[in-house]
Design an enzyme around this catalytic site. Structure first.
Site, PDB file in Angstrom:
ATOM      1  N   LYS A 128       2.527  -3.188   7.414  1.00 41.63           N
ATOM      2  CA  LYS A 128       2.545  -3.501   5.781  1.00 41.63           C
ATOM      3  C   LYS A 128       3.932  -3.200   5.288  1.00 41.63           C
ATOM      4  O   LYS A 128       4.408  -3.836   4.648  1.00 41.63           O
ATOM      5  CB  LYS A 128       1.488  -2.590   4.948  1.00 41.63           C
ATOM      6  N   THR A 137       0.831  -1.099  -0.246  1.00 42.89           N
ATOM      7  CA  THR A 137       0.111   0.108   0.067  1.00 42.89           C
ATOM      8  C   THR A 137       0.819   1.175   0.075  1.00 42.89           C
ATOM      9  O   THR A 137       1.905   1.254   0.392  1.00 42.89           O
ATOM     10  CB  THR A 137      -0.728  -0.027   1.140  1.00 42.89           C
ATOM     11  N   ASP A 138       0.208   2.361  -0.410  1.00 37.38           N
ATOM     12  CA  ASP A 138       1.140   3.467  -0.354  1.00 37.38           C
ATOM     13  C   ASP A 138       1.168   4.105   1.027  1.00 37.38           C
ATOM     14  O   ASP A 138       2.095   5.031   1.237  1.00 37.38           O
ATOM     15  CB  ASP A 138       0.203   4.559  -1.278  1.00 37.38           C
ATOM     16  N   GLU A 139       0.324   3.554   1.918  1.00 35.62           N
ATOM     17  CA  GLU A 139       0.572   4.018   3.494  1.00 35.62           C
ATOM     18  C   GLU A 139       1.993   3.532   4.049  1.00 35.62           C
ATOM     19  O   GLU A 139       2.088   4.457   5.027  1.00 35.62           O
ATOM     20  CB  GLU A 139      -0.500   3.233   4.216  1.00 35.62           C
ATOM     21  N   TYR A 150      -1.394  -0.276  11.183  1.00 37.49           N
ATOM     22  CA  TYR A 150      -1.505  -1.143   9.956  1.00 37.49           C
ATOM     23  C   TYR A 150      -0.530  -0.641   9.087  1.00 37.49           C
ATOM     24  O   TYR A 150       0.081  -1.559   8.393  1.00 37.49           O
ATOM     25  CB  TYR A 150      -3.037  -0.604   9.452  1.00 37.49           C
TER      26      TYR A 150
HETATM   27  P1  NAD Z   1     -10.259  -6.806   3.291  1.00 38.15           P
HETATM   28  O1  NAD Z   1      -9.927  -6.578   4.681  1.00 38.15           O
HETATM   29  O2  NAD Z   1     -11.584  -6.582   2.523  1.00 38.15           O
HETATM   30  O3  NAD Z   1      -9.532  -8.187   2.991  1.00 38.15           O
HETATM   31  C1  NAD Z   1      -8.756  -8.876   3.630  1.00 38.15           C
HETATM   32  C2  NAD Z   1      -9.077 -10.635   3.424  1.00 38.15           C
HETATM   33  O4  NAD Z   1      -7.927 -11.183   4.033  1.00 38.15           O
HETATM   34  C3  NAD Z   1     -10.312 -10.947   3.930  1.00 38.15           C
HETATM   35  O5  NAD Z   1     -11.138 -11.766   3.149  1.00 38.15           O
HETATM   36  C4  NAD Z   1      -9.792 -11.627   5.472  1.00 38.15           C
HETATM   37  O6  NAD Z   1     -10.798 -12.965   5.730  1.00 38.15           O
HETATM   38  C5  NAD Z   1      -8.579 -12.374   4.903  1.00 38.15           C
HETATM   39  N1  NAD Z   1      -7.805 -12.620   5.828  1.00 38.15           N
HETATM   40  C6  NAD Z   1      -7.303 -11.920   7.162  1.00 38.15           C
HETATM   41  N2  NAD Z   1      -6.445 -12.469   7.915  1.00 38.15           N
HETATM   42  C7  NAD Z   1      -6.316 -13.626   7.392  1.00 38.15           C
HETATM   43  C8  NAD Z   1      -5.213 -14.681   7.706  1.00 38.15           C
HETATM   44  N3  NAD Z   1      -4.526 -14.510   8.675  1.00 38.15           N
HETATM   45  N4  NAD Z   1      -5.272 -15.665   6.738  1.00 38.15           N
HETATM   46  C9  NAD Z   1      -6.033 -15.747   5.706  1.00 38.15           C
HETATM   47  N5  NAD Z   1      -6.811 -14.697   5.235  1.00 38.15           N
HETATM   48  C10 NAD Z   1      -6.819 -13.759   6.058  1.00 38.15           C
HETATM   49  O7  NAD Z   1      -9.032  -5.906   2.659  1.00 38.15           O
HETATM   50  P2  NAD Z   1      -8.604  -5.379   1.046  1.00 38.15           P
HETATM   51  O8  NAD Z   1      -9.163  -4.147   1.145  1.00 38.15           O
HETATM   52  O9  NAD Z   1      -9.296  -6.409  -0.038  1.00 38.15           O
HETATM   53  O10 NAD Z   1      -7.122  -5.448   0.835  1.00 38.15           O
HETATM   54  C11 NAD Z   1      -6.461  -6.480   0.388  1.00 38.15           C
HETATM   55  C12 NAD Z   1      -4.673  -6.288   0.306  1.00 38.15           C
HETATM   56  O11 NAD Z   1      -4.712  -5.082  -0.348  1.00 38.15           O
HETATM   57  C13 NAD Z   1      -4.441  -5.841   1.765  1.00 38.15           C
HETATM   58  O12 NAD Z   1      -3.179  -6.542   1.926  1.00 38.15           O
HETATM   59  C14 NAD Z   1      -4.291  -4.313   1.930  1.00 38.15           C
HETATM   60  O13 NAD Z   1      -3.085  -4.066   2.609  1.00 38.15           O
HETATM   61  C15 NAD Z   1      -3.929  -4.074   0.384  1.00 38.15           C
HETATM   62  N6  NAD Z   1      -4.247  -2.826  -0.250  1.00 38.15           N
HETATM   63  C16 NAD Z   1      -5.463  -2.332   0.121  1.00 38.15           C
HETATM   64  C17 NAD Z   1      -5.874  -0.827  -0.410  1.00 38.15           C
HETATM   65  C18 NAD Z   1      -7.324  -0.728  -0.225  1.00 38.15           C
HETATM   66  O14 NAD Z   1      -7.724   0.674  -0.517  1.00 38.15           O
HETATM   67  N7  NAD Z   1      -8.406  -1.531   0.411  1.00 38.15           N
HETATM   68  C19 NAD Z   1      -5.038  -0.339  -0.975  1.00 38.15           C
HETATM   69  C20 NAD Z   1      -3.729  -0.857  -0.982  1.00 38.15           C
HETATM   70  C21 NAD Z   1      -3.296  -2.019  -0.636  1.00 38.15           C
HETATM   71  P1  TYD Z   2      -9.939   4.868   4.916  1.00 36.44           P
HETATM   72  O1  TYD Z   2     -11.119   4.318   3.871  1.00 36.44           O
HETATM   73  O2  TYD Z   2     -10.194   4.345   6.151  1.00 36.44           O
HETATM   74  O3  TYD Z   2      -8.697   4.680   4.316  1.00 36.44           O
HETATM   75  P2  TYD Z   2      -7.266   4.944   4.687  1.00 36.44           P
HETATM   76  O4  TYD Z   2      -7.342   5.497   6.049  1.00 36.44           O
HETATM   77  O5  TYD Z   2      -6.604   3.598   4.734  1.00 36.44           O
HETATM   78  O6  TYD Z   2      -6.735   5.900   3.816  1.00 36.44           O
HETATM   79  O7  TYD Z   2      -9.994   6.380   5.047  1.00 36.44           O
HETATM   80  C1  TYD Z   2     -10.011   7.072   3.956  1.00 36.44           C
HETATM   81  C2  TYD Z   2      -9.966   8.720   4.356  1.00 36.44           C
HETATM   82  O8  TYD Z   2     -11.263   9.057   4.887  1.00 36.44           O
HETATM   83  C3  TYD Z   2      -8.886   8.939   5.401  1.00 36.44           C
HETATM   84  O9  TYD Z   2      -8.431  10.325   5.331  1.00 36.44           O
HETATM   85  C4  TYD Z   2      -9.963   8.990   6.855  1.00 36.44           C
HETATM   86  C5  TYD Z   2     -11.294   9.329   6.291  1.00 36.44           C
HETATM   87  N1  TYD Z   2     -12.320   8.914   7.148  1.00 36.44           N
HETATM   88  C6  TYD Z   2     -13.133   9.762   7.667  1.00 36.44           C
HETATM   89  O10 TYD Z   2     -13.301  10.957   7.569  1.00 36.44           O
HETATM   90  N2  TYD Z   2     -14.451   9.103   8.314  1.00 36.44           N
HETATM   91  C7  TYD Z   2     -14.682   7.785   8.403  1.00 36.44           C
HETATM   92  O11 TYD Z   2     -15.558   7.235   8.898  1.00 36.44           O
HETATM   93  C8  TYD Z   2     -13.647   6.928   7.770  1.00 36.44           C
HETATM   94  C9  TYD Z   2     -13.873   5.431   7.706  1.00 36.44           C
HETATM   95  C10 TYD Z   2     -12.711   7.433   7.201  1.00 36.44           C
END
Ligand code: NAD
Ligand code: TYD
Length: 336
Positions: A155, A126-128, A151
């Site tokens: 990562k 992730t960019d985070e 978090y």
């Molecule tokens: P999500 O929380 O929707 O899904 C995570 C999945 O992982 C779930 O199905 C959960 O059951 C499974 N899981 C959790 N712990 C586990 C374990 N110990 N063993 C097996 N399975 C397990 O997450 P997401 O938003 O789909 O993100 C997926 C990946 O992409 C993550 O690694 C996250 O860091 C990365 N990512 C997400 C975003 C975003 O905006 N959502 C952006 C950049 C990177």
């Molecule tokens: P989020 O979807 O949790 O992603 P990330 O923190 O990983 O970027 O949040 C996106 C942005 O929205 C972040 O600046 C936090 C803000 N946010 C709110 O203002 N209210 C909320 O209830 C949530 C969940 C996020």
């Protein structure tokens, strides 16, 4: 090609499973998922009879389970999505599960991949991990790793373990670092689905602090196409940023959502800020564009229209989620 997808019942993983099965007719996928609160088999509905797809319930942080899975299947590659993925949970509910899954679980997968001769390991990051930007500039792959919340720190830890497996043990591993995703099947604890579903139900929209925090938004199929390219084309050890190149403040995103669902701005409620809240993320994706020819297929406007329409049409999906454990989380996070 036979790949192990981890976390394939979550938001991005389930979109990726569907994307890969429809794009590559010779692709076989085993999906291992622990089915935590974020894992939802409804995200994969319709794939039950697909012969190229198998679901296994399992924990990536369980070495015995992973070793037997790797022994049973001869994986060509591993794509690791499995993670605890929500910043607020990592702050308010403790970092233990984040460390176990996001760092230790990744190490278990790296070891199993090495022992079983997996040809490519792709870590979905992730960019985070880069921390926060000031008013100017973009994250490049060479930006310093400066995570600010638990978090992001886990990562970043995983990225370093992947690098070490590559440099020390010669594992063929690559890392993608993506911006904030949105789209179908996103769990309604994240900003966009939370605000859409609250607005539909005329609930308050909790805006942290001044709402001027900036995120770079990418539609999930564009993230999937980038991972597909990196998986098949990148050289060992490489890292690729994937950006939506669409930077918006949280207030702008929420105003747009309110317009799309035809609800008033008065639903927005400024609430206490998130501790350690990163002010701005913005990605430079020029490396993946130049090296691998990636480009997004969707405009931000079409993607937001499709996402909002999907949540309007699929209230059964999110209403089921918003009962049970979610209620306890919501009350702890926003009401207490
Ligand atoms: P999500 O929380 O929707 O899904 C995570 C999945 O992982 C779930 O199905 C959960 O059951 C499974 N899981 C959790 N712990 C586990 C374990 N110990 N063993 C097996 N399975 C397990 O997450 P997401 O938003 O789909 O993100 C997926 C990946 O992409 C993550 O690694 C996250 O860091 C990365 N990512 C997400 C975003 C975003 O905006 N959502 C952006 C950049 C990177
Ligand atoms: P989020 O979807 O949790 O992603 P990330 O923190 O990983 O970027 O949040 C996106 C942005 O929205 C972040 O600046 C936090 C803000 N946010 C709110 O203002 N209210 C909320 O209830 C949530 C969940 C996020």
């Amino acid at each position: 090609m036979k790949i192990l997808v981890t976390g394939g019942a979550g938001f991005i993983g389930s979109n990726f499973v569907r994307f890969m099965l429809s794009k590559h007719s010779d692709m076989e996928i085993v999906n291992v998922d622990l089915l935590t609160y974020a894992g939802n088999l409804e995200n994969l509905a319709g794939l039950e009879d697909e012969p190229r797809y198998t679901l296994e319930r399992g924990n990536i942080a369980d070495p015995d389970r992973m070793n037997s899975l790797f022994e049973e299947h001869d994986f060509d590659a591993v794509v690791n999505f499995a993670a605890e993925s929500h910043v607020d949970r990592s702050i308010h509910m403790g970092a233990h599960d984040f460390i176990m899954t996001n760092i230790y679980g990744v190490q278990v997968l790296l070891d199993a991949s090495r022992e079983h001769g997996v040809e490519r390991f792709l870590q979905v990051s992730t960019d985070e991990v880069y921390g926060s930007l000031g008013a100017e500039g973009l994250f490049t792959e060479d930006s310093p790793i400066q995570p600010n919340n638990p978090y992001a720190a886990t990562k970043a830890g995983a990225d370093f373990m992947v690098r070490a497996a590559c440099e020390t043990h010669g594992l063929d591993a690559v890392i993608t670092r993506c911006a904030n995703n949105f789209g179908l099947y996103q769990f309604p604890e994240k900003l966009i689905p939370l605000m859409i579903t609250n607005a539909i139900e005329d609930k308050e929209l909790p805006m942290y602090g001044d709402g001027l925090y900036i995120r770079d938004w990418i539609y999930v199929p564009d993230h999937c196409s980038a991972i597909d390219l990196v998986l098949r084309k990148a050289t060992a050890g490489s890292i690729y940023n994937i950006g939506g190149e669409h930077d918006l403040t949280n207030l702008d995103i929420v105003s747009l959502i309110l317009k799309l669902v035809d609800k008033p701005e008065s639903l927005i409620k400024h609430v206490k800020d998130r501790p350690g809240h990163d002010r701005r993320y913005a990605m430079d994706s020029s490396k993946i564009r130049a090296d691998l020819g990636w480009e997004p297929d969707y405009s931000f406007k079409d993607a937001m229209d499709a996402t909002v329409s999907w949540y309007l049409d699929n209230s059964d999906w999110w209403k089921r989620i918003r009962s049970g454990e979610y209620q306890e989380y919501y009350s702890r996070m926003y009401e207490k």
